[in-house]
Enzyme design. Sequence first.
Site, PDB file in Angstrom:
ATOM      1  N   SER A  89       0.835  -1.196   0.000  1.00  0.00           N
ATOM      2  CA  SER A  89       0.000   0.000   0.000  1.00  0.00           C
ATOM      3  C   SER A  89       0.868   1.243   0.000  1.00  0.00           C
ATOM      4  CB  SER A  89      -0.857  -0.019   1.266  1.00  0.00           C
ATOM      5  OG  SER A  89      -1.441   1.234   1.490  1.00  0.00           O
ATOM      6  N   TYR A 124      -1.460  -0.344  11.020  1.00  0.00           N
ATOM      7  CA  TYR A 124      -1.806  -1.003   9.756  1.00  0.00           C
ATOM      8  C   TYR A 124      -0.680  -0.805   8.736  1.00  0.00           C
ATOM      9  CZ  TYR A 124      -3.553  -1.108   5.000  1.00  0.00           C
ATOM     10  OH  TYR A 124      -3.652  -1.323   3.658  1.00  0.00           O
ATOM     11  N   LYS A 146       2.223  -3.461   6.786  1.00  0.00           N
ATOM     12  CA  LYS A 146       2.567  -3.568   5.352  1.00  0.00           C
ATOM     13  C   LYS A 146       4.076  -3.368   5.159  1.00  0.00           C
ATOM     14  CE  LYS A 146      -1.525  -4.354   3.637  1.00  0.00           C
ATOM     15  NZ  LYS A 146      -1.898  -5.504   2.839  1.00  0.00           N
TER      16      LYS A 146
HETATM   17  N1  UFG Z   1     -12.258  11.728   3.543  1.00  0.00           N
HETATM   18  C1  UFG Z   1     -13.270  12.627   3.880  1.00  0.00           C
HETATM   19  N2  UFG Z   1     -14.397  12.114   4.445  1.00  0.00           N
HETATM   20  C2  UFG Z   1     -14.577  10.778   4.681  1.00  0.00           C
HETATM   21  C3  UFG Z   1     -13.533   9.883   4.325  1.00  0.00           C
HETATM   22  C4  UFG Z   1     -12.396  10.402   3.771  1.00  0.00           C
HETATM   23  O1  UFG Z   1     -13.155  13.843   3.695  1.00  0.00           O
HETATM   24  O2  UFG Z   1     -15.628  10.386   5.203  1.00  0.00           O
HETATM   25  C5  UFG Z   1     -11.050  12.264   2.882  1.00  0.00           C
HETATM   26  C6  UFG Z   1      -9.745  11.983   3.601  1.00  0.00           C
HETATM   27  O3  UFG Z   1      -9.470  13.016   4.527  1.00  0.00           O
HETATM   28  C7  UFG Z   1      -8.757  11.906   2.444  1.00  0.00           C
HETATM   29  C8  UFG Z   1      -9.585  11.339   1.295  1.00  0.00           C
HETATM   30  O4  UFG Z   1     -10.947  11.586   1.647  1.00  0.00           O
HETATM   31  O5  UFG Z   1      -8.352  13.204   2.075  1.00  0.00           O
HETATM   32  C9  UFG Z   1      -9.402   9.839   1.090  1.00  0.00           C
HETATM   33  O6  UFG Z   1      -9.618   9.170   2.327  1.00  0.00           O
HETATM   34  P1  UFG Z   1      -9.775   7.569   2.401  1.00  0.00           P
HETATM   35  O7  UFG Z   1     -10.090   7.233   3.820  1.00  0.00           O
HETATM   36  O8  UFG Z   1     -10.727   7.110   1.365  1.00  0.00           O
HETATM   37  O9  UFG Z   1      -8.347   7.040   1.984  1.00  0.00           O
HETATM   38  P2  UFG Z   1      -6.903   7.346   2.607  1.00  0.00           P
HETATM   39  O10 UFG Z   1      -6.133   8.072   1.543  1.00  0.00           O
HETATM   40  O11 UFG Z   1      -6.962   7.966   3.927  1.00  0.00           O
HETATM   41  O12 UFG Z   1      -6.339   5.882   2.840  1.00  0.00           O
HETATM   42  C10 UFG Z   1      -6.401   4.911   1.845  1.00  0.00           C
HETATM   43  C11 UFG Z   1      -6.687   3.553   2.482  1.00  0.00           C
HETATM   44  C12 UFG Z   1      -5.520   3.062   3.260  1.00  0.00           C
HETATM   45  C13 UFG Z   1      -4.309   3.095   2.408  1.00  0.00           C
HETATM   46  C14 UFG Z   1      -4.085   4.483   1.873  1.00  0.00           C
HETATM   47  C15 UFG Z   1      -2.898   4.478   0.947  1.00  0.00           C
HETATM   48  O13 UFG Z   1      -7.794   3.633   3.346  1.00  0.00           O
HETATM   49  O14 UFG Z   1      -5.749   1.740   3.634  1.00  0.00           O
HETATM   50  O15 UFG Z   1      -5.213   4.897   1.143  1.00  0.00           O
HETATM   51  O16 UFG Z   1      -2.585   5.729   0.515  1.00  0.00           O
HETATM   52  F1  UFG Z   1      -3.260   2.718   3.118  1.00  0.00           F
END
Ligand code: UFG
Length: 339
Positions: free
Chosen positions: A124, A148, A152
């Site tokens: 990841s 997590y 990885k």
């Molecule tokens: N976000 C919101 N509201 C929400 C959920 C997310 O504004 O309800 C925002 C977050 O702040 C971020 C973006 O949307 O800016 C993406 O968030 P995600 O939770 O969808 O994804 P992340 O980038 O935080 O994390 C994901 C996976 C991880 C992985 C990572 C790798 O969840 O498992 O990408 O970059 F490790």
Amino acid sequence: MQILVTGGAGFIGSHTNVELLEAGHEVIVFDNFSNSERSVLERVEKIAGKAVELVEGDLLNPEDLAAVFRNHSIDGVIHFAALKAVGESVAYPLRYYRNNITGTVNLLDCMVEHQVNTFVFSSSATVYGEPSKVPITEDESIKATNPYGQTKAMMEQILLDLAASRPEMKLGFLRYFNPVGAHPSGLIGEAPTGVPNNLVPFIAQVATGMREQVSVFGNDYPTPDGTGVRDYIHVVDLAKAHLATLNYLTGDKSPDEPLIVNLGTGNGYSVLEVIQAFEKASGKTVPYQITDRRPGDIPTCYAEGTKAKELLGWEAQLDLDAMCQDTWRWMQYSESLSS
Ligand code: UFG
């Protein structure tokens, strides 16, 4: 080839099964269904028009694994099975270390014993933590920021050490950016249990009316509209990358060193851009409110994808509109499943 797919009933695993079957491989799914449904595999079979063999088992039970390796002539392993919720990993780190690390070591033990040498690992972009620059290249330093992500990063290290001791092993580490979307048939997709942690599943549930509004975690980041920017990649593109990796590892140009590649599109989209794209794809309004930043989030994350293109001949084909359209099709089908 006979490919063992751990976590093959999960989101990325199920889509990879389709690609493997369509390319003529035999698929053995090993899954404990801790975060997936058996019926997913029936739908995989329906899409591909071919059967999948299911072995229900747990990576933490070495006997379950030993039986699979004893009873099959496995040519390669694609290892998806893992716990993957960042927040949960902070609350229950030992559960994450036990499941993800011990489970992987158990699997590798069996591979060594049975001389199965081809291994594709679900890594990841989380291993990069807060990167020093974007786009992120594979030589960025590894500094995961939560348990997590640590699992990885540690699994990558374990695999590097194993590869050094067993040069015959062919390993691929695929560092996924943000996998979203669903199969275009609408029959399989992401099915989070409880409140989704990730943006696109949450937006999708707001669009169907299951939830009221999206919380946008901060609009004061140093990005064009102030909201977080990520590299969303269609799960079907991601699944195809696994097939390309398998071909590379087992082909004439198979590498001496483990292959480490980023899998993203190379494009970054903000939270507000994703909401807009989803509204367009679904024809629904997606209400949102700006809330505080989520602890641990970084402003911007997207991939430099040249290495995957050069070595695997693979490049993402599907854009954000396709990701949202396919997610929406799947949401409608999955509602019919639960009603
Ligand atoms: N976000 C919101 N509201 C929400 C959920 C997310 O504004 O309800 C925002 C977050 O702040 C971020 C973006 O949307 O800016 C993406 O968030 P995600 O939770 O969808 O994804 P992340 O980038 O935080 O994390 C994901 C996976 C991880 C992985 C990572 C790798 O969840 O498992 O990408 O970059 F490790």
